[in-house]
Motif scaffolding. Structure first.
Motif, short mmCIF file in Angstrom:
data_model
loop_
_atom_site.label_atom_id
_atom_site.label_comp_id
_atom_site.label_asym_id
_atom_site.label_seq_id
_atom_site.Cartn_x
_atom_site.Cartn_y
_atom_site.Cartn_z
N HIS A 278 0.89 -0.99 -0.05
CA HIS A 278 0.02 -0.23 -0.08
C HIS A 278 0.64 1.22 0.14
O HIS A 278 0.98 2.20 0.51
CB HIS A 278 -1.11 0.26 1.14
N GLN A 290 2.69 2.55 9.46
CA GLN A 290 1.78 1.09 8.73
C GLN A 290 2.40 -0.01 7.89
O GLN A 290 2.26 -0.96 8.76
CB GLN A 290 0.99 1.89 7.36
N ARG A 321 -8.54 -2.81 4.92
CA ARG A 321 -8.85 -1.69 5.32
C ARG A 321 -8.67 -0.25 6.04
O ARG A 321 -9.00 0.65 5.13
CB ARG A 321 -10.42 -2.16 6.47
N ARG A 322 -7.41 -0.87 7.74
CA ARG A 322 -6.76 -0.14 7.40
C ARG A 322 -5.61 1.20 6.38
O ARG A 322 -5.48 2.22 6.39
CB ARG A 322 -5.96 -0.29 8.31
N ARG A 324 -6.90 1.39 2.50
CA ARG A 324 -7.22 2.15 2.22
C ARG A 324 -7.89 3.13 2.18
O ARG A 324 -7.26 4.19 1.29
CB ARG A 324 -8.60 1.26 1.66
N ALA A 325 -7.96 3.08 4.28
CA ALA A 325 -7.87 4.83 4.07
C ALA A 325 -7.43 5.54 4.12
O ALA A 325 -6.93 6.84 4.17
CB ALA A 325 -8.92 4.51 5.93
N LEU A 326 -5.86 5.51 4.49
CA LEU A 326 -4.56 6.42 4.76
C LEU A 326 -3.90 6.34 3.56
O LEU A 326 -3.83 7.27 3.31
CB LEU A 326 -4.21 5.28 5.80
N TRP A 327 -4.40 5.69 2.52
CA TRP A 327 -3.44 6.11 0.92
C TRP A 327 -4.57 6.34 1.07
O TRP A 327 -3.36 7.86 -0.30
CB TRP A 327 -3.45 4.25 0.40
N ARG A 328 -5.93 7.37 1.09
CA ARG A 328 -6.55 7.97 0.52
C ARG A 328 -6.42 9.03 0.67
O ARG A 328 -6.02 10.16 0.56
CB ARG A 328 -8.60 7.35 0.37
N GLY A 329 -6.32 9.30 2.21
CA GLY A 329 -5.99 10.22 2.97
C GLY A 329 -5.13 10.49 2.77
O GLY A 329 -4.30 12.13 2.77
N ARG A 366 -6.97 10.27 16.06
CA ARG A 366 -7.71 9.07 14.76
C ARG A 366 -7.20 8.50 13.90
O ARG A 366 -7.55 6.84 13.79
CB ARG A 366 -8.82 9.65 14.31
N VAL A 367 -6.31 9.35 13.14
CA VAL A 367 -4.87 8.24 12.28
C VAL A 367 -4.13 7.73 12.88
O VAL A 367 -4.11 6.37 12.20
CB VAL A 367 -4.46 9.32 11.60
#
Length: 382
Positions: A278, A290, A321-322, A324-329, A366-367
């Motif tokens: 990722h 990560q 799941r974890r 994907r959110a940080l890659w997009r963010g 939160r991150v």
């Protein structure tokens, strides 16, 4: 189990240390002849240390890192020095800084002699078969972990590659000689298509990074001169940091992330870990964190699951799941911070000034939240 790991970066070494401590027979293949981290500084947030603590490595990494960021003002500024968001000492997220080379040495120390085989290019077998080809010879394992970076050859061999994307900007990284007084304040300074970050390191050094929007593969010629010309008029201590950095301590890399995440992080008896799974832009500061989360999650699932298949399925579910959110963010954060159109830059800065510092701190917290995986039984579905 006998476990082969391709790549002796941060994630690969954390996985090796945790798995070896649990009694597995671990071999790490590193293509470099002299294993060592090529890079400058980095930051690790609370999630990384929560994961490291779960396998007994937290204090090892704390010993080579510092918490100076918690003792000084930080946030985001304009090139003039005007604060957009200001976080007072002690009110920001828990974060420690360190040099990559020292982290790498600390993670090598717990490993048994001969665990890391340097100068060995290992190639994964197609389809996720637990076989690695090294110098024309095959070695068999029960599990192969691919921690071989953004351009992972294992990801391609396993049919999981979706390509690599140039983010649109290039970054310089440097570490000063002992000039700690140049980092009384930390954080990032945002211009138009340009930014500069300041991070104090242990032993009075300062890690800094400079980012410019540019065409991929641009030849900048005399790069120190370019940096002084581009950032020399920005607020103190930026010009002094550039002057205090030896040319030998200056690195530059075009920034890439994965064009899309792989459909799975697991193929047969092969597991993608860290950037191989990722790779994200560095704009949330979570790349190393990560990789550590990946490694520790896998170690704990292999320790507690009743069957290998159950452990790998749960690793895939949790980590995709974890990540994907940080890659997009991270990608979104990069587009905001590297904005270059005057109207967009002005709107960005107005919004930042209007945002209470506490909102930014809570978002960062939160991150930086990691949850230890629960025990998984054979055949259990979630």
């Amino acid at each position: 189990m006998r476990i082969g790991i391709i790549g002796a970066g941060i994630g690969g070494l954390v996985a090796a240390a945790g798995l070896q401590a649990d009694g597995h027979d671990v071999v790490v293949f590193e293509r470099s002849g002299t294993p060592g981290a090529v890079g400058a500084g980095l930051t690790l947030f609370a999630n990384a240390f929560a994961a490291l603590d779960a396998i007994g490595l937290g204090d090892t990494v704390r010993a080579v890192s510092g918490d100076a960021l918690g003792r000084m003002r930080s946030g985001q500024r304009r090139p003039s020095g005007r604060w957009l968001v200001s976080v007072s000492p002690g009110s920001g997220p828990a974060v420690r800084s360190l040099h990559r080379a020292e982290l790498h040495s600390a993670l090598l120390a717990p490993l048994a002699e001969g665990t890391v085989r340097a100068g060995r290019t290992a190639r994964a077998a197609p389809g996720g078969a637990p076989v690695v080809t090294v110098d024309g010879s095959e070695e068999s394992f029960d599990l192969v972990i691919a921690a071989d970076g953004v351009r992972s050859t294992a990801r391609t061999a396993w049919g999981l590659d979706c390509g690599v994307r140039y983010a649109g900007y290039t970054a310089w990284r440097g570490v000063t000689a002992s000039r700690g007084h140049l980092a009384d304040e930390a954080g990032e300074t945002w211009g138009a298509g340009a930014r500069f970050g300041i991070v104090p390191l242990p032993d009075d050094r300062v890690y800094w990074f400079a980012v410019l929007t540019a065409e991929e593969g641009t030849d900048f010629g005399d790069e120190p001169a370019l940096l002084r010309a581009r950032f020399g008029g920005w607020h103190a201590p930026i010009p002094a940091l550039l002057d205090a950095t030896p040319r030998s301590a200056l690195l530059r890399h075009d920034i890439h992330d994965l064009a899309a995440l792989p459909p799975r992080f697991v193929a047969g008896r092969g597991v993608l870990l860290g950037d191989a799974a990722h790779a994200m832009t560095p704009d949330l500061g979570q790349g190393a964190g990560q990789a550590i989360e990946d490694a520790v999650t896998l170690v704990l699932l292999l320790r507690s699951a009743g069957a290998l298949d159950a452990a790998l399925d749960e690793y895939d579910r949790l980590r995709r799941r974890r990540a994907r959110a940080l890659w997009r963010g991270s990608r979104l954060a990069g587009s905001v911070t590297q904005a270059s159109h005057p109207a967009v830059v002005a709107a960005r800065d107005v919004l930042m000034r209007a945002m209470p510092a506490g909102v930014a701190v809570r978002a960062s917290a939160r991150v930086a939240r990691w949850q230890e995986p629960q025990r998984v039984s054979p055949g259990e579905s979630r």
